[in-house]
Structures are given as C-alpha cells and as structure tokens.
Scaffold this active site. Structure first.
Site, mmCIF file in Angstrom:
data_model
loop_
_atom_site.group_PDB
_atom_site.id
_atom_site.type_symbol
_atom_site.label_atom_id
_atom_site.label_comp_id
_atom_site.label_asym_id
_atom_site.label_seq_id
_atom_site.Cartn_x
_atom_site.Cartn_y
_atom_site.Cartn_z
ATOM 1 N N LYS A 1 4.356 -53.854 28.131
ATOM 2 C CA LYS A 1 5.509 -53.716 29.159
ATOM 3 C C LYS A 1 5.338 -52.253 30.512
ATOM 4 O O LYS A 1 4.776 -51.671 30.267
ATOM 5 C CB LYS A 1 6.589 -52.764 28.576
ATOM 6 C CG LYS A 1 7.742 -53.455 29.103
ATOM 7 C CD LYS A 1 9.387 -52.138 28.902
ATOM 8 C CE LYS A 1 8.752 -50.781 29.201
ATOM 9 N NZ LYS A 1 8.728 -50.795 31.415
ATOM 10 N N GLY B 1 3.665 -41.875 28.807
ATOM 11 C CA GLY B 1 5.061 -41.766 29.727
ATOM 12 C C GLY B 1 4.942 -39.696 29.381
ATOM 13 O O GLY B 1 4.364 -39.243 28.843
ATOM 14 N N SER B 2 6.863 -39.919 29.654
ATOM 15 C CA SER B 2 7.047 -38.794 29.410
ATOM 16 C C SER B 2 7.391 -38.269 27.793
ATOM 17 O O SER B 2 7.485 -39.171 27.002
ATOM 18 C CB SER B 2 8.086 -38.532 29.955
ATOM 19 O OG SER B 2 9.328 -39.832 29.510
ATOM 20 N N GLY C 1 8.729 -40.133 24.296
ATOM 21 C CA GLY C 1 7.517 -40.513 23.465
ATOM 22 C C GLY C 1 8.344 -39.895 22.552
ATOM 23 O O GLY C 1 7.953 -40.831 21.269
ATOM 24 N N GLU D 1 0.370 -40.606 23.980
ATOM 25 C CA GLU D 1 0.121 -39.396 25.211
ATOM 26 C C GLU D 1 1.277 -39.529 26.694
ATOM 27 O O GLU D 1 1.258 -40.521 27.357
ATOM 28 C CB GLU D 1 -1.385 -40.891 26.511
ATOM 29 C CG GLU D 1 -1.988 -41.355 25.311
ATOM 30 C CD GLU D 1 -3.244 -40.501 24.350
ATOM 31 O OE1 GLU D 1 -3.360 -40.137 25.271
ATOM 32 O OE2 GLU D 1 -3.988 -41.089 24.072
ATOM 33 N N CYS E 1 -1.309 -36.748 34.600
ATOM 34 C CA CYS E 1 -0.773 -36.104 33.149
ATOM 35 C C CYS E 1 -1.665 -35.171 33.446
ATOM 36 O O CYS E 1 -1.323 -33.589 32.395
ATOM 37 C CB CYS E 1 -1.338 -36.870 32.510
ATOM 38 S SG CYS E 1 -2.245 -38.091 32.091
ATOM 39 N N GLU F 1 6.909 -29.882 33.893
ATOM 40 C CA GLU F 1 6.007 -30.625 34.147
ATOM 41 C C GLU F 1 6.756 -31.320 35.883
ATOM 42 O O GLU F 1 7.375 -31.518 35.644
ATOM 43 C CB GLU F 1 5.723 -31.807 33.650
ATOM 44 C CG GLU F 1 4.741 -32.785 33.618
ATOM 45 C CD GLU F 1 4.682 -33.483 32.869
ATOM 46 O OE1 GLU F 1 5.078 -34.532 32.228
ATOM 47 O OE2 GLU F 1 2.955 -34.412 33.193
#
Ligand code: NAP
Ligand code: MG
Length: 475
Positions: free
Chosen positions: A170, A223-224, A228, A245, A278, A374
C-alpha cells in the site's frame, strides 16, 4: 491527467472512487488514482495467498532471475518512472532517476542472495542429525511512505520476494505512482500474477484493512512513530513479525579537529529532498572553539542555494503538501518563540508549490519542539558544545536513534563517540546514505526490525528445525 488502476492478481481493475495526486512543485493535479476498498484488500491478500503456493516452490536461483528481470525492467523504464516520481514527490528528474537506479539495485542485491538463504547443521549424537531451514512466511504487507516511495518500497519488497514470500503493497496516497509503476514493471518482467499486488488508498481505510487482515503473515511499515504504534496495537492480538521503520532526529557532531570543509558539506546534506528524510542529520552540534567559523561555512553554503519553482532547477525541492509546508513554518515560529534565532531562511519564498527556504536556526533550547520533534523539512538547528561527554549526552537526549554523524580526525575519539551514541548507524567523516549491503538498524523509538543487507533475510523467513534419527552403522 494520468490514470492509475489497482494491481491485483495481475489485473488492473479501475474503481469509481479515485483520488487526485498533486505535483508538490505546483499543486497542480497530475494523476487520478483508483482507491482500493476493503473487498479489494481482501482480494489482493487472497491473490497473494494463492500465488504463494507456487512462488515458494520456485528454485532459489530462478527466483533470483525474476528479481534481476525486475531490476532490468526498472532500468529500461528509468526516465518514464522517474518522471512520475518527480511529479509525485517534487524531486528533480536527476534525483528521481537515481531513485529508480537505487530501486533496481535493491532487486539486484537480493536477486544475488536468493541462493544464499542458508540453514545450519547442528551436531548431535551418532544417532541423530539436526538441521535448520529458512522458510518463507507467506503474504507480507508493506505500507510505504511518500518521502522516497520507490526506494523505500523496493527495499522491503525485494527481500520479501527473494525469500519466497508474496507481497501486498500500500503506497502513500500522496505519492503512489512510482510504486504502481514498479508493479507494472514487475508484471511485464514476467513476475507471476499475484506475487506483487499494489493497492493504493488512504491509510485510515485501505491501510487499516491490510493491517487487520488475518491472512497477512508479516507487516513492514515505514512511516511515522504515531502510525507505527497504532499498527502495533491493531496487530496486538496476532503474533506476526512486524518491521517498524520510523522517524529520526539525528545528531551530526563536528569537533574542532575535523576537516571543516567536508563537515560543512555533510551538514547541508540535510537539505536534499527538502529535509524529508528519516535519517537526515537535523541537529548540528559544533565544538565551541570553531563554532562561529564553522557556522559561517554552513551559512554560505545555504545562502548559495536557490529555491526555484522548477524541480530541475531548484536546489531545495518542494515539500510534499501545503500542510507539510505550514507545519514546517510553524516549527520555525515555535523555535523563535522558545528563544531560537533564524540565522538564514525561515520563510515561504513564493506562492504556488510547497517550497520553504533552506533554514538555519541557532540558540534553540534543547527541549524546544524544534529540537526534539521531527520537522521533516529544510530546517537545520545548530548547537554549541564544549566536551565529548556533554555532546554525547545531548546527542542522545532524543526519543529517536536512527542515524548519527561524527566529524573528527582523532581516531580514538571517533571510536569513543561511536560506542556511546545511541543510533542504529553512526557515520564517521561522511554523512552517507544507506545502501542495500549495509544494515539499517534502529535504536529507541526509531523502530524495531531491520531492513537492508542479510538482516532482511532473517526478517522475511522463519526457521524450521529438523531433528532426525539416523543410523550410521555400516552394514
Ligand atoms: P505516515 O503518515 O505514518 O504514513 C506512512 C504510511 O502509513 C502511508 O502509506 C499512510 O497512508 C499509511 N497509514 C496511515 N495511517 C494508517 C493506518 N491507520 N493503518 C495503516 N496504514 C496507515 O508517514 P509519512 O508522513 O508518510 O512519512 C513520514 C515519516 O516516515 C517520518 O516520520 C519519517 O521519518 C518516516 N520514515 C522512516 C523511514 C525509516 O526507514 N526509518 C524511512 C522514511 C520515512 P496515507 O498517507 O496514504 O494515508
Ligand atoms: Mg503523514
């Protein structure tokens, strides 16, 4: 406007429900994407499940050939795929071509490892023999972010396929085209139907349905941290390997004895992909005695960068969306409110496109949001430090632990720092990007599991132990 359909079981069904992809450089619509609903997700998982029965039995070397063919097909379509990647991410065509090349390299790297997924033999008594096999898991789900979609998708899809698993991917709705192009390229390269399915759609519906599917035997999410952690909740009643990740807030530490020119070049690498990376070195720590001189070098590099509307001419590309642009602007405002100062940049340069000036912030307190969270934009924060001990403490004072940079010509110091920094990767006298043959582990809240290198082969397989009685007596 281009139109993209789903990719399920080698078919490309269109759907009434679609979403528009906008070019971050102009916010003009560039494509219409069919959205996968719950029944499409179920169909994709089912197709991956039945494809698995055959795919898992294909000889390792032959599986490697399929992956190599995908790499070749990606290269053959490099310009076309790169154009879509540029339209969806706002990155330059040259940069996008590099992404296609890197994606091909992932497939090639894992193509070469398909016949190296070895088990062990374990010595027992004369009457017994024990060995292990590494077996594929089944259907693997891959949830991909927008910030480097093709590369990040390829880095998990390639090892998953190499190990004999099938894939349902996805992509992020903001940037789904290059992953759909990868799906097309793989089909055209001869990958059997159902081995790689691509189902674009929103995370909240399509993503949620994929994560919730009982037949998905492994999940890789890039992703974030927020999403996650949510995904971990959703799968909490199923015991499946989960690869998360997540984000980073990486320190880049410059000592007075460093090669300042090289270190300044390393410091401004943050601005590639407009800081939407990232592992970006977002927190620049500079030793007190060279601080002013070094910051001058960084500022002159930043001020030489030009922000232009054309993705092929600008030195700093557009942010992915208008909301990402305003988020970056509000981080800079909040840093100023906390006592930080804008040394250069700090503005939206013009209307049209989601650009933000490359920005250097100084005097931002360590506990301000801009120092801790971030920002995911072209914003570098600089800090002054006095001693090794102090800088290690401050560098580690973050929830994340993905990457770090150290610049020094003192080898003992480099070793001391790398030992004490809590990060999955520490670079010394470079701030180089991850590559397939090196692991990419994460410390703390930057994730669990590991992509890249041979570590991924362990993640995408499970071990079966075989303990066998044998009779070794000669007759
Ligand atoms: P994100 O908002 O977490 O989204 C990532 C993916 O998850 C997208 O495909 C998103 O779909 C999907 N998603 C959202 N909600 C979901 C749900 N409830 N269930 C299932 N899927 C869901 O992250 P992002 O904004 O795209 O990417 C930026 C973040 O990724 C940063 O934190 C960055 O550091 C991190 N990142 C980490 C690495 C790494 O290797 N460690 C690499 C790159 C990026 P939609 O967006 O389509 O709704
Ligand atoms: Mg998001």
């Amino acid at each position: 406007m281009r139109e993209y359909d789903l990719l399920i079981d080698g078919e490309t069904p269109s759907r009434a429900e679609t979403e528009t992809v906008n070019d971050p450089s102009s916010n003009r619509p560039v494509a219409s994407i069919a959205l996968a609903d719950e029944s499409d997700v179920a169909a994709a998982v089912e197709s991956a499940e039945s494809a698995f029965e055959h795919w898992r039995t294909i000889e390792p070397v032959a599986r490697g050939h399929y992956l190599r063919d995908i790499a070749e097909e990606l290269r053959a379509r490099k310009t076309e795929i790169a154009q879509r990647h540029t339209e969806e991410t706002g990155r330059s065509l040259a940069d996008s071509k590099r992404s296609v090349e890197y994606a091909a390299e992932y497939f090639e790297y894992y193509a070469g490892l398909t016949n190296h997924i070895n088990g062990e033999t374990i010595p027992l008594s004369d009457e017994e023999f024990d060995y292990t096999r590494r077996e594929p898991l089944g259907v693997t789900g891959h949830i991909i972010p927008w910030n480097s979609p093709l590369l990040l998708g390829s880095r998990s899809i390639a090892p998953a396929l190499a190990c004999g698993n099938t894939v349902v991917a996805k992509p992020a709705l903001l940037a789904p085209m290059s992953i759909l192009e990868l799906g097309r390229a793989a089909s055209d390269a001869g990958l059997p139907d159902g081995v790689l399915n691509v189902i674009p759609g929103p995370g909240s519906t399509t993503g949620e349905a994929l994560v919730s599917s009982e037949d998905v035997r492994e999940l890789t999410f890039t992703g974030s941290k927020k999403v996650g952690l949510h995904i971990r909740e959703v799968v909490s009643d199923r015991l499946i390997p989960l690869n998360l990740e997540l984000g980073g807030k990486s320190p880049n530490i410059v000592f007075a004895d460093a090669d300042q020119e090289a270190a300044a070049d390393g410091a401004v690498k943050l601005f590639s992909n407009a800081g939407q990376s990232c592992y970006a070195g977002t927190r620049l720590f500079v030793e007190d005695e060279i601080y002013d001189e070094f910051i001058d070098r960084v500022v002159s590099r930043i001020e030489a960068m030009e922000v232009k509307k054309d993705p092929n001419e600008t030195d700093v590309s557009a942010l992915i969306s208008p909301s990402a642009q305003s988020e970056v602007a509000s981080y800079v405002e909040s840093a100023e409110e906390a006592g930080g100062t804008v040394t250069t940049g700090g503005r939206i340069p013009f209307k049209g496109g989601n650009f933000y000036e490359p920005t250097l912030l100084e005097n931002v307190p360590d506990d301000a949001a801009a120092s801790c969270e971030e920002i995911f934009g072209p914003v570098l924060t600089a800090y002054r430090f006095d001693s090794e001990q102090e800088v290690v403490e401050r560098a580690n004072d973050t929830e994340y632990g993905l990457y770090a940079g150290v610049w020094t010509t003192d080898l003992d110091r480099a070793n001391r720092i790398t030992e004490h920094i809590e990060a999955g990767t520490v670079t010394v006298n470079n701030y180089a990007s991850p590559i397939p043959q090196m692991p990419f582990p994460a410390y703390k809240q930057s994730g669990i599991g590991s992509e890249y290198a041979t570590a991924a082969l362990n993640h995408y397989t499970k071990i079966k132990n075989v303990r066998m009685s044998v009779d070794k007596t000669l007759r």
